[in-house]
Scaffold this active site. Structure first.
Site, short mmCIF file in Angstrom:
data_model
loop_
_atom_site.label_atom_id
_atom_site.label_comp_id
_atom_site.label_asym_id
_atom_site.label_seq_id
_atom_site.Cartn_x
_atom_site.Cartn_y
_atom_site.Cartn_z
N ARG A 177 0.83 -1.20 0.00
CA ARG A 177 0.00 0.00 0.00
C ARG A 177 0.87 1.25 0.00
NH1 ARG A 177 -4.71 0.20 4.27
NH2 ARG A 177 -5.36 1.88 2.88
N CYS A 235 -1.17 5.90 9.07
CA CYS A 235 -1.53 4.62 8.45
C CYS A 235 -2.67 4.90 7.48
CB CYS A 235 -1.92 3.60 9.52
SG CYS A 235 -3.31 4.13 10.57
#
Length: 280
Positions: A177, A235
């Protein structure tokens, strides 16, 4: 003061004269096409004796919106929720989740950031507990915890961008990611320019428990965390980043948290996006 507690230590403290307030914060990220995880049902099916359920989505975060999927909650509502759960400023608190540690870390971080002096996370979560579980639903006495009006150690998008250049900004998501190879949730893939990839799952061993403090210090030192520059973490939506902040705390390293994280950053087309393994 330690920030984590073992199951054996928790069992001892619960049997002692001043047991901690125990919060069950089970939660898990569900795929967009999958049924949502029913944390309340999991709690009612069996929890640590005396634990009170806390809903991450409703009590540890405001509704999703421009500031991300898990923005800071309204602090008056958060304080009321904590008092209903029996949280008092003068009583230790222990939080746990199903074992991943992300949700428990979010509760730990939020309570500490708003002024509670003694909060620990059960290392390994529910899976580490070897004692009996309970289906009783406790009704704790009202607590007295009043959160600070301004949480400490909070980054917004601008200060996160600045920290990526002047200090160390760690991206706690999975490497794919960070590199932008996949993005199952947010508008675009990639990372904040200047941020370093530091997947939070590399802070724990195969049993889901945190690595020793010395190993964590070595890991963060290899990422450029020397103690001479400020550190921040983010995050997807400010949950797994709290777990990274907890790992940093175990290592003795203070860190700020960008609560909006990638879900806020990527939702703003004016914000730059970096892809690939290079921070820039």
């Amino acid at each position: 003061m330690t920030v984590i507690i073992t199951a054996a230590e928790l069992a001892r403290d619960l049997a002692g004269p001043t047991p901690p307030t125990l919060l069950d914060v089970r939660w898990q990220l569900s795929a967009p096409d999958a049924p949502a995880f029913d944390a309340r049902a999991a709690y009612e099916a069996g929890h640590l004796p005396g634990a009170v359920f806390v809903d991450l989505d409703r009590e540890l975060a405001a509704p999703p919106g421009p500031r991300g999927r898990h923005p800071l909650p309204d602090l008056a509502e958060f304080g009321a929720a904590m008092r209903r759960a029996g949280v008092s400023a003068g009583t230790p608190v222990v939080v746990y989740d199903g074992g991943q540690g992300w949700a428990a870390a979010r509760a730990w971080w939020l309570l500490r950031a708003t002024g509670h002096p003694d909060v620990r996370v059960l290392d390994g979560g529910l899976t580490a507990w070897e004692g009996p579980l309970s289906t009783d639903l406790p009704t704790p006495a009202q607590g007295d915890f009043a959160p600070l009006p301004e949480p400490a150690g909070v980054l917004d998008a601008d200060s996160a961008a600045q920290l990526a250049g002047s200090g160390v900004l760690l991206d706690a998501r999975a490497g794919e990611r960070y590199r932008g190879e996949v993005e199952p949730i947010d508008r675009v893939g990639g990372h904040i320019p200047g941020a370093l990839s530091a997947p939070t799952m590399e802070n724990v061993g195969p049993d889901g428990r945190f690595l020793p403090a010395a190993d964590l210090r070595d890991r963060f030192k290899a990422l450029g965390v020397s103690g001479d520059a400020p550190v921040g973490v983010y995050c997807g939506s400010g949950v797994s980043a709290a777990h990274e902040a907890l790992a940093l705390a175990i290592a003795g390293i203070p860190a700020a948290l960008y609560v909006g994280s990638w879900s806020e950053w990527s939702n703003d087309p004016s914000r730059p996006v970096a892809v690939g393994p290079d921070p820039r």
